[in-house]
Design a protein around this motif. Structure first.
Motif, PDB file in Angstrom:
ATOM      1  N   TYR A 180      -4.557 -10.853   4.160  1.00  0.00           N
ATOM      2  CA  TYR A 180      -3.467 -10.419   3.286  1.00  0.00           C
ATOM      3  C   TYR A 180      -2.230 -10.082   4.108  1.00  0.00           C
ATOM      4  N   ALA A 181      -1.064 -10.311   3.534  1.00  0.00           N
ATOM      5  CA  ALA A 181       0.194  -9.821   4.097  1.00  0.00           C
ATOM      6  C   ALA A 181       0.388  -8.424   3.520  1.00  0.00           C
ATOM      7  N   VAL A 182       0.653  -7.434   4.359  1.00  0.00           N
ATOM      8  CA  VAL A 182       0.671  -6.043   3.905  1.00  0.00           C
ATOM      9  C   VAL A 182       2.001  -5.376   4.234  1.00  0.00           C
ATOM     10  N   ASP A 183       2.548  -4.681   3.227  1.00  0.00           N
ATOM     11  CA  ASP A 183       3.687  -3.797   3.415  1.00  0.00           C
ATOM     12  C   ASP A 183       3.207  -2.387   3.133  1.00  0.00           C
ATOM     13  N   ALA A 242      -4.307  -1.021   5.460  1.00  0.00           N
ATOM     14  CA  ALA A 242      -3.525  -2.162   5.955  1.00  0.00           C
ATOM     15  C   ALA A 242      -4.322  -2.975   6.962  1.00  0.00           C
ATOM     16  N   GLU A 243      -4.989  -2.293   7.880  1.00  0.00           N
ATOM     17  CA  GLU A 243      -5.776  -2.988   8.898  1.00  0.00           C
ATOM     18  C   GLU A 243      -6.895  -3.815   8.258  1.00  0.00           C
ATOM     19  N   VAL A 253       0.864  -1.181   0.000  1.00  0.00           N
ATOM     20  CA  VAL A 253       0.000   0.000   0.000  1.00  0.00           C
ATOM     21  C   VAL A 253       0.899   1.229   0.000  1.00  0.00           C
ATOM     22  N   VAL A 254       0.766   2.054  -1.045  1.00  0.00           N
ATOM     23  CA  VAL A 254       1.595   3.251  -1.197  1.00  0.00           C
ATOM     24  C   VAL A 254       0.689   4.473  -1.177  1.00  0.00           C
ATOM     25  N   ASP A 255       0.803   5.264  -0.120  1.00  0.00           N
ATOM     26  CA  ASP A 255      -0.016   6.470   0.013  1.00  0.00           C
ATOM     27  C   ASP A 255       0.696   7.412   0.970  1.00  0.00           C
TER      28      ASP A 255
END
Length: 119
Positions: free
Chosen positions: A28-31, A20-21, A8-10
């Motif tokens: 999902y695995a989130v970066d 992300a939450e 997630v790019v913001d």
């Protein structure tokens, strides 16, 4: 079991954390990255995401420039790109992305677009 990895790019910290939450709650695995340059750095060092959700309007490298940089590198050819924007869809039609997610969006829209791009 961990689901697909999503980056997630913001530049909006609260939005990035909320997305992300939601995604982590769905398995999902989130970066996370706060901008385009940080996202490119993660792509060099982290396991590759299946999908990148990127904001169109960010200071420095915006979402369009980030999408072009990702598409220009054959190592990242399999990554699906979803751009988020509050602007008109016509403003993003020419970008090399797989889907557009209009802001404001809810969890259902987010999950539907991820499913549509294959994550």
């Amino acid at each position: 079991m961990t689901g697909p990895r999503v980056l997630v790019v913001d530049d909006n910290d609260a939005l990035r954390e909320n997305v992300a939450e939601c995604l982590e709650g769905e398995g999902y695995a989130v970066d996370l990255a706060g901008g385009g340059a940080a996202a490119l750095e993660l792509l060099e060092h982290e396991p590759l995401p299946a999908v990148i959700i990127l904001d169109l309007m960010m200071p420095g490298m915006d979402g369009g420039a980030l999408a072009a940089a990702i598409r220009a590198d054959p190592r990242w050819a399999g990554i699906r790109l979803v751009i988020t924007t509050g602007l008109s869809v016509s403003r993003v039609r020419e970008l090399p992305v797989d889907a557009v997610l209009m802001k404001p969006f809810g969890v259902d829209e987010l999950l539907a677009v991820l499913k549509r791009v294959g994550a």
